[in-house]
Write a protein that holds these residues in place. Structure first.
Motif, mmCIF file in Angstrom:
data_model
loop_
_atom_site.group_PDB
_atom_site.id
_atom_site.type_symbol
_atom_site.label_atom_id
_atom_site.label_comp_id
_atom_site.label_asym_id
_atom_site.label_seq_id
_atom_site.Cartn_x
_atom_site.Cartn_y
_atom_site.Cartn_z
ATOM 1 N N LEU A 37 0.819 -1.212 0.000
ATOM 2 C CA LEU A 37 0.000 0.000 0.000
ATOM 3 C C LEU A 37 0.853 1.262 0.000
ATOM 4 N N LEU A 38 1.729 1.381 -0.940
ATOM 5 C CA LEU A 38 2.621 2.535 -0.971
ATOM 6 C C LEU A 38 1.921 3.790 -1.475
ATOM 7 N N GLU A 39 0.849 3.607 -2.222
ATOM 8 C CA GLU A 39 0.187 4.755 -2.841
ATOM 9 C C GLU A 39 -0.804 5.445 -1.923
ATOM 10 N N ASN A 40 -1.233 4.809 -0.856
ATOM 11 C CA ASN A 40 -2.229 5.465 -0.011
ATOM 12 C C ASN A 40 -1.657 5.778 1.368
ATOM 13 N N LYS A 41 -2.467 6.356 2.218
ATOM 14 C CA LYS A 41 -2.015 6.869 3.517
ATOM 15 C C LYS A 41 -2.334 5.944 4.692
ATOM 16 N N THR A 42 -2.698 4.690 4.441
ATOM 17 C CA THR A 42 -3.090 3.788 5.525
ATOM 18 C C THR A 42 -2.001 3.666 6.579
ATOM 19 N N TRP A 43 -0.757 3.447 6.181
ATOM 20 C CA TRP A 43 0.349 3.277 7.128
ATOM 21 C C TRP A 43 0.496 4.516 8.008
ATOM 22 N N GLU A 44 0.474 5.692 7.414
ATOM 23 C CA GLU A 44 0.614 6.932 8.161
ATOM 24 C C GLU A 44 -0.556 7.134 9.133
ATOM 25 N N ILE A 45 -1.753 6.789 8.704
ATOM 26 C CA ILE A 45 -2.930 6.914 9.568
ATOM 27 C C ILE A 45 -2.795 6.009 10.785
ATOM 28 N N VAL A 46 -2.401 4.756 10.550
ATOM 29 C CA VAL A 46 -2.265 3.798 11.648
ATOM 30 C C VAL A 46 -1.152 4.237 12.609
ATOM 31 N N GLN A 47 -0.057 4.745 12.081
ATOM 32 C CA GLN A 47 1.022 5.241 12.945
ATOM 33 C C GLN A 47 0.537 6.386 13.829
ATOM 34 N N SER A 48 -0.227 7.307 13.270
ATOM 35 C CA SER A 48 -0.716 8.436 14.072
ATOM 36 C C SER A 48 -1.709 7.962 15.135
ATOM 37 N N LEU A 49 -2.506 6.948 14.813
ATOM 38 C CA LEU A 49 -3.448 6.409 15.795
ATOM 39 C C LEU A 49 -2.717 5.720 16.943
ATOM 40 N N GLN A 50 -1.615 5.062 16.648
ATOM 41 C CA GLN A 50 -0.848 4.406 17.712
ATOM 42 C C GLN A 50 -0.303 5.434 18.708
ATOM 43 N N LYS A 51 -0.003 6.617 18.249
ATOM 44 C CA LYS A 51 0.464 7.675 19.143
ATOM 45 C C LYS A 51 -0.674 8.191 20.034
ATOM 46 N N ARG A 52 -1.900 8.113 19.551
ATOM 47 C CA ARG A 52 -3.058 8.612 20.301
ATOM 48 C C ARG A 52 -3.607 7.605 21.304
ATOM 49 N N PHE A 53 -3.506 6.307 21.001
ATOM 50 C CA PHE A 53 -4.134 5.273 21.824
ATOM 51 C C PHE A 53 -3.079 4.314 22.369
ATOM 52 N N THR A 54 -3.005 4.237 23.685
ATOM 53 C CA THR A 54 -1.981 3.394 24.313
ATOM 54 C C THR A 54 -2.254 1.907 24.142
ATOM 55 N N ASN A 55 -3.474 1.514 23.827
ATOM 56 C CA ASN A 55 -3.741 0.084 23.679
ATOM 57 C C ASN A 55 -3.575 -0.415 22.244
ATOM 58 N N ILE A 56 -3.063 0.421 21.339
ATOM 59 C CA ILE A 56 -2.605 -0.096 20.045
ATOM 60 C C ILE A 56 -1.169 -0.532 20.290
ATOM 61 N N GLU A 57 -1.025 -1.810 20.550
ATOM 62 C CA GLU A 57 0.244 -2.340 21.039
ATOM 63 C C GLU A 57 1.257 -2.573 19.932
ATOM 64 N N VAL A 58 0.811 -3.071 18.812
ATOM 65 C CA VAL A 58 1.724 -3.412 17.724
ATOM 66 C C VAL A 58 1.121 -2.942 16.408
ATOM 67 N N ILE A 59 1.946 -2.279 15.615
ATOM 68 C CA ILE A 59 1.600 -2.086 14.212
ATOM 69 C C ILE A 59 2.812 -2.561 13.422
ATOM 70 N N GLN A 60 2.563 -3.148 12.297
ATOM 71 C CA GLN A 60 3.682 -3.649 11.499
ATOM 72 C C GLN A 60 3.341 -3.611 10.021
ATOM 73 N N ARG A 61 4.381 -3.574 9.232
ATOM 74 C CA ARG A 61 4.266 -3.673 7.771
ATOM 75 C C ARG A 61 5.469 -4.498 7.332
ATOM 76 N N GLU A 62 5.251 -5.810 7.222
ATOM 77 C CA GLU A 62 6.342 -6.740 6.953
ATOM 78 C C GLU A 62 6.163 -7.452 5.620
ATOM 79 N N ASP A 63 7.216 -8.118 5.216
ATOM 80 C CA ASP A 63 7.205 -8.918 3.991
ATOM 81 C C ASP A 63 6.136 -10.002 4.083
#
Length: 105
Positions: A37-63
């Motif tokens: 998903l390089l063309e859209n903002k999903t990764w950036e959105i999820v990263q910003s949400l992790q900063k707002r909510f302490t119970n988003i424990e893990v986000i990842q984008r792996e092979d």
């Protein structure tokens, strides 16, 4: 303990609303974002949400070549952090709200 697992494949139009709803209903949320998903903002959105909510424990984008949608990878992280005797796992679709049910009941 109720852990939410979410995989997203380009739901940038709704991912923020779904995650905000999900964090209210689980003790901890693990999210995998498709690396394709390089063309859209999903990764950036999820990263910003992790900063707002302490119970988003893990986000990842792996092979995903050996672990389609990173399912095993996320589940293994849950297994390492939580005791199976008192932990439930709820799969949450990245474009679906948990409106009519309370997974903690």
């Amino acid at each position: 303990m109720l852990i939410g697992l979410m995989w997203t494949f380009g739901d940038e139009d709704i991912i923020e609303e779904v995650v905000i709803d999900a964090v209210k209903q689980v003790d901890s949320l693990f999210i995998a974002v498709s690396p394709s998903l390089l063309e859209n903002k999903t990764w950036e959105i999820v990263q910003s949400l992790q900063k707002r909510f302490t119970n988003i424990e893990v986000i990842q984008r792996e092979d995903e070549s050996k672990d389609r949608a990173q399912r095993n990878s996320l589940l293994n992280k849950v297994r390492k952090r939580y005791d199976w005797r008192d932990t439930w796992v709820q799969v949450i679709e990245s474009d679906t709200f948990l409106l009519d049910t309370n997974p903690k009941e």
